[in-house]
Design a protein around this motif. Structure first.
Motif, PDB file in Angstrom:
ATOM      1  N   PHE A   1      31.151 -35.315 -14.680  1.00 30.28           N
ATOM      2  CA  PHE A   1      32.059 -35.362 -15.838  1.00 30.28           C
ATOM      3  C   PHE A   1      31.579 -34.533 -17.031  1.00 30.28           C
ATOM      4  CE2 PHE A   1      32.160 -39.474 -13.550  1.00 30.28           C
ATOM      5  CZ  PHE A   1      33.393 -39.304 -12.944  1.00 30.28           C
ATOM      6  N   ILE A   2      30.433 -33.888 -16.904  1.00 32.66           N
ATOM      7  CA  ILE A   2      29.856 -33.174 -18.050  1.00 32.66           C
ATOM      8  C   ILE A   2      30.825 -32.118 -18.578  1.00 32.66           C
ATOM      9  CG2 ILE A   2      27.994 -31.592 -18.746  1.00 32.66           C
ATOM     10  CD1 ILE A   2      26.095 -33.315 -17.028  1.00 32.66           C
ATOM     11  N   GLU A   3      31.553 -31.479 -17.657  1.00 28.25           N
ATOM     12  CA  GLU A   3      32.478 -30.419 -18.100  1.00 28.25           C
ATOM     13  C   GLU A   3      33.597 -30.931 -18.997  1.00 28.25           C
ATOM     14  OE1 GLU A   3      33.606 -27.295 -15.244  1.00 28.25           O
ATOM     15  OE2 GLU A   3      32.051 -28.156 -13.963  1.00 28.25           O
TER      16      GLU A   3
ATOM     17  N   GLY B   1      26.991 -22.561 -17.136  1.00 33.51           N
ATOM     18  CA  GLY B   1      27.540 -21.685 -18.172  1.00 33.51           C
ATOM     19  C   GLY B   1      28.345 -22.437 -19.222  1.00 33.51           C
ATOM     20  N   LEU B   2      28.006 -23.709 -19.450  1.00 33.88           N
ATOM     21  CA  LEU B   2      28.722 -24.519 -20.445  1.00 33.88           C
ATOM     22  C   LEU B   2      28.049 -24.379 -21.815  1.00 33.88           C
ATOM     23  CD1 LEU B   2      29.134 -27.753 -18.272  1.00 33.88           C
ATOM     24  CD2 LEU B   2      30.911 -26.065 -18.798  1.00 33.88           C
ATOM     25  N   ALA B   3      28.793 -24.763 -22.858  1.00 37.81           N
ATOM     26  CA  ALA B   3      28.240 -24.723 -24.223  1.00 37.81           C
ATOM     27  C   ALA B   3      28.049 -26.135 -24.766  1.00 37.81           C
ATOM     28  CB  ALA B   3      29.170 -23.937 -25.133  1.00 37.81           C
ATOM     29  N   THR B   4      28.015 -27.117 -23.863  1.00 36.22           N
ATOM     30  CA  THR B   4      27.927 -28.529 -24.247  1.00 36.22           C
ATOM     31  C   THR B   4      26.706 -28.799 -25.134  1.00 36.22           C
ATOM     32  OG1 THR B   4      28.653 -28.844 -21.953  1.00 36.22           O
ATOM     33  CG2 THR B   4      28.103 -30.830 -23.215  1.00 36.22           C
ATOM     34  N   ASP B   5      26.931 -29.503 -26.239  1.00 38.06           N
ATOM     35  CA  ASP B   5      25.804 -29.953 -27.064  1.00 38.06           C
ATOM     36  C   ASP B   5      25.080 -31.080 -26.331  1.00 38.06           C
ATOM     37  OD1 ASP B   5      26.348 -28.289 -29.262  1.00 38.06           O
ATOM     38  OD2 ASP B   5      27.815 -29.713 -30.051  1.00 38.06           O
ATOM     39  N   ILE B   6      23.773 -31.116 -26.460  1.00 35.70           N
ATOM     40  CA  ILE B   6      22.986 -32.212 -25.893  1.00 35.70           C
ATOM     41  C   ILE B   6      22.288 -32.920 -27.050  1.00 35.70           C
ATOM     42  CG2 ILE B   6      21.176 -32.887 -24.277  1.00 35.70           C
ATOM     43  CD1 ILE B   6      21.789 -30.320 -22.688  1.00 35.70           C
ATOM     44  N   GLU B   7      22.736 -34.165 -27.293  1.00 35.20           N
ATOM     45  CA  GLU B   7      22.213 -34.953 -28.409  1.00 35.20           C
ATOM     46  C   GLU B   7      21.280 -36.020 -27.860  1.00 35.20           C
ATOM     47  OE1 GLU B   7      24.765 -38.044 -30.642  1.00 35.20           O
ATOM     48  OE2 GLU B   7      24.585 -36.447 -32.125  1.00 35.20           O
TER      49      GLU B   7
ATOM     50  N   MET C   1      22.635 -22.127 -22.663  1.00 34.42           N
ATOM     51  CA  MET C   1      21.581 -21.689 -23.581  1.00 34.42           C
ATOM     52  C   MET C   1      21.401 -22.719 -24.698  1.00 34.42           C
ATOM     53  SD  MET C   1      21.358 -17.943 -25.314  1.00 34.42           S
ATOM     54  CE  MET C   1      22.297 -18.467 -26.729  1.00 34.42           C
ATOM     55  N   ILE C   2      20.173 -23.083 -24.938  1.00 37.89           N
ATOM     56  CA  ILE C   2      19.932 -24.083 -25.981  1.00 37.89           C
ATOM     57  C   ILE C   2      20.267 -23.495 -27.354  1.00 37.89           C
ATOM     58  CG2 ILE C   2      17.464 -23.529 -26.296  1.00 37.89           C
ATOM     59  CD1 ILE C   2      17.068 -26.675 -26.446  1.00 37.89           C
ATOM     60  N   LYS C   3      20.953 -24.305 -28.176  1.00 36.28           N
ATOM     61  CA  LYS C   3      21.377 -23.838 -29.504  1.00 36.28           C
ATOM     62  C   LYS C   3      20.310 -24.193 -30.540  1.00 36.28           C
ATOM     63  CE  LYS C   3      26.076 -24.953 -28.150  1.00 36.28           C
ATOM     64  NZ  LYS C   3      27.121 -25.975 -28.297  1.00 36.28           N
TER      65      LYS C   3
ATOM     66  N   LYS D   1      19.580 -28.406 -17.642  1.00 37.38           N
ATOM     67  CA  LYS D   1      19.654 -27.530 -16.477  1.00 37.38           C
ATOM     68  C   LYS D   1      21.098 -27.410 -15.993  1.00 37.38           C
ATOM     69  CE  LYS D   1      15.753 -27.512 -14.042  1.00 37.38           C
ATOM     70  NZ  LYS D   1      14.744 -28.131 -13.192  1.00 37.38           N
ATOM     71  N   PHE D   2      21.789 -28.537 -15.955  1.00 37.11           N
ATOM     72  CA  PHE D   2      23.182 -28.529 -15.483  1.00 37.11           C
ATOM     73  C   PHE D   2      24.058 -27.700 -16.423  1.00 37.11           C
ATOM     74  CE2 PHE D   2      27.522 -29.903 -15.235  1.00 37.11           C
ATOM     75  CZ  PHE D   2      27.759 -30.090 -13.885  1.00 37.11           C
ATOM     76  N   VAL D   3      23.926 -27.934 -17.731  1.00 38.15           N
ATOM     77  CA  VAL D   3      24.760 -27.244 -18.727  1.00 38.15           C
ATOM     78  C   VAL D   3      24.518 -25.743 -18.637  1.00 38.15           C
ATOM     79  CG1 VAL D   3      24.985 -26.877 -21.231  1.00 38.15           C
ATOM     80  CG2 VAL D   3      25.032 -29.200 -20.296  1.00 38.15           C
ATOM     81  N   ASP D   4      23.256 -25.345 -18.588  1.00 41.54           N
ATOM     82  CA  ASP D   4      22.947 -23.915 -18.579  1.00 41.54           C
ATOM     83  C   ASP D   4      23.377 -23.266 -17.277  1.00 41.54           C
ATOM     84  OD1 ASP D   4      21.965 -24.268 -21.079  1.00 41.54           O
ATOM     85  OD2 ASP D   4      19.854 -23.972 -20.565  1.00 41.54           O
ATOM     86  N   SER D   5      23.122 -23.938 -16.155  1.00 39.67           N
ATOM     87  CA  SER D   5      23.450 -23.283 -14.886  1.00 39.67           C
ATOM     88  C   SER D   5      24.953 -23.252 -14.654  1.00 39.67           C
ATOM     89  CB  SER D   5      22.724 -23.950 -13.715  1.00 39.67           C
ATOM     90  OG  SER D   5      23.189 -25.265 -13.594  1.00 39.67           O
TER      91      SER D   5
END
Ligand code: DX5
Ligand code: ZN
Length: 220
Positions: free
Chosen positions: A128-130, A168-174, A1-3, A162-166
């Motif tokens: 490696f995003i995780e 279920g990660l909370a990774t920030d995207i800068e 989910m976008i923060k 799309k990858f982060v949301d699908s």
């Protein structure tokens, strides 16, 4: 989910002779500070290192996002932590498999992020995003402030989102480079939630108004 959007001014565009004044002027209006460390090898420019990080730390409690444009960035993790850095981001172009370097950053007590240059495809970071607290999508070629936003990176931001949301990660995207009141909208629409802005903030006649202009451009 976008923060909710967060603004991260890059001090590369600040006045290094009056850094405390420049940071002090904006610090209540921004969310973190972006520190571009360059060694003249990974990029053809030299910026600053640990003494400046430590000096900035002494003037503000803002989170310090340290973008390492150096060869052997892992060599500096302990020093960055000691200087007061919070997050270290390293380029996938330097570490095609950042598994070990992520662990080293965490051992040093730092958050960890992966940066991807404009020509590098999404697939290079996908496995490696995780590992990362933050993915940084470069929207200029690293090395210099004041360049124009490269629109062709927008689909890459969409793929990271799309990858982060699908997953279920909370990774920030800068998104880093060329962000101003015109380009922040498309970057937000593509899925970024942290926006680095150097020139458009620190070189503006009124940096606080510039930050507010960025926020209002994306309805914040
Ligand atoms: C470029 C740096 C950017 C740069 C952004 O190598 O990583 O963070 O400072 O500056 P502007 O906003 O001027 O493009
Ligand atoms: Zn940067």
């Amino acid at each position: 989910m976008i923060k909710p959007p967060r603004i991260a001014p890059s001090i590369l565009a600040a006045d290094f002779a009056h850094l405390a004044d420049d940071v002090g002027r904006i610090e209540d209006h921004v969310d973190l500070l972006h520190l571009d460390v360059m060694d003249g090898h990974f990029v053809p420019n030299i910026s600053f290192g640990m003494p400046v990080i430590a000096s900035v730390r002494a003037t503000t409690d803002l989170k310090l996002d340290c973008h390492l444009m150096t060869l052997n960035p892992d060599f500096y993790f302990d020093d960055i932590k000691a200087a007061g850095g919070d997050l270290a981001t390293v380029h996938i172009e330097v570490f095609p498999d950042p598994t070990a370097v992520a662990a080293l950053a965490r051992d040093a007590g730092l958050e960890f992020g992966i940066v991807i240059n404009p020509p590098t495809p999404f697939e290079a970071i996908e496995p490696f995003i995780e590992l990362a607290d933050m993915v940084v999508v470069m929207s200029v070629h690293p090395g210099f402030g004041g360049q124009s936003f490269i629109e062709s990176v927008l689909p890459k931001i969409e793929r990271v989102r799309k990858f982060v949301d699908s997953s279920g990660l909370a990774t920030d995207i800068e998104v880093d480079g060329g962000i101003d009141a015109k380009t922040i909208g498309p970057a937000r629409d593509a899925g970024a939630d942290v926006f680095v802005a150097g020139t458009s903030v620190f070189r503006a006649p009124d940096p606080v108004a510039a930050v507010q202009g960025l926020r209002s451009a994306i309805g914040q």
